[in-house]
Design an enzyme around this catalytic site. Sequence first.
Site, PDB file in Angstrom:
ATOM      1  N   HIS A 149       0.898  -1.137   0.105  1.00  0.00           N
ATOM      2  CA  HIS A 149       0.011   0.022   0.186  1.00  0.00           C
ATOM      3  C   HIS A 149       0.890   1.195  -0.029  1.00  0.00           C
ATOM      4  O   HIS A 149       2.077   1.331   0.087  1.00  0.00           O
ATOM      5  CB  HIS A 149      -0.931   0.073   1.139  1.00  0.00           C
ATOM      6  CG  HIS A 149      -1.965  -0.891   1.171  1.00  0.00           C
ATOM      7  ND1 HIS A 149      -2.186  -2.063   1.501  1.00  0.00           N
ATOM      8  CD2 HIS A 149      -3.287  -0.733   0.554  1.00  0.00           C
ATOM      9  CE1 HIS A 149      -3.284  -2.683   1.243  1.00  0.00           C
ATOM     10  NE2 HIS A 149      -3.927  -1.757   0.678  1.00  0.00           N
ATOM     11  N   LYS A 153      -0.446   4.749   4.514  1.00  0.00           N
ATOM     12  CA  LYS A 153      -1.383   3.607   5.238  1.00  0.00           C
ATOM     13  C   LYS A 153      -0.710   3.417   6.484  1.00  0.00           C
ATOM     14  O   LYS A 153       0.451   3.039   6.655  1.00  0.00           O
ATOM     15  CB  LYS A 153      -1.500   2.623   4.486  1.00  0.00           C
ATOM     16  CG  LYS A 153      -2.682   1.682   4.965  1.00  0.00           C
ATOM     17  CD  LYS A 153      -2.749   0.381   4.046  1.00  0.00           C
ATOM     18  CE  LYS A 153      -3.957  -0.558   4.622  1.00  0.00           C
ATOM     19  NZ  LYS A 153      -5.233   0.465   4.862  1.00  0.00           N
TER      20      LYS A 153
END
Length: 255
Positions: A149, A153
């Site tokens: 990600h 995040k």
Amino acid sequence: MKIALIGYGKMGHMIEQTARERGHEIVSIIDIDNQSDFDSAAFASADVAIEFTSPAAAYGNYLRAFGHGVKVVSGSTGWMKDHGDDVRRMCAATADGRPVCQEGRMAGQTLFWASNFSVGVALFQAVNRYLARLMNQFPQYDPHMEETHHVHKIDAPSGTAITLADDIVAELDRKQGWVKGQDNAPYDPAMLRIDSLRRGEVPGIHTVRYDSPADCLTISHTAHSRQGFALGAVLAAEYTQHHQGLLTIGDMFSF
């Protein structure tokens, strides 16, 4: 449909755009600097609130929405360990379908929760469960997971990765649980390892590999943007408007 937004970051803005494009009305937008708007008439008028915030804030947001009789669609993760049982009690069905006070909480509430609202991820999860069921018959294949990600995040593994891992563990007799991957950590054949990578602005990549001495079988889902998440959240709100209880992607797509 009247929609309230709880959380107004990148996802909140994209959900707003998608909802308006589908003909819905945004009646309230709540972010960190206007929490008092939970008690506004505008918020209470919403058919559904869509919530994308943080693990620390999500549960409290549910309580405030439920207190005004507003159904919630949420993509926040990390709250289940401490509050999962309480939320299940609050969303338990009542005889007449109306909220009633039960153990200090309002029962008969509605929460649609998913770790990922992408339609593609929902299909990927169904494929993942089916493949794990097949692989239970072939112990020579050892599973491993990886998720990538964007650098913003915070949680790792991602909520989607945890959902995928839980589904694999439920189907494979040879796995007792999952473990977060760490450098130089000893290999435990009874645990499913999840490696988490954070790189650039990657929306999300989830990969499941089954390795054997002879070959490797891999399934993967790659998100190109957050648009699929936003559309899925609005579709979930449309579904939630006409349903009650604790709802999931599986309910919406009949998986």
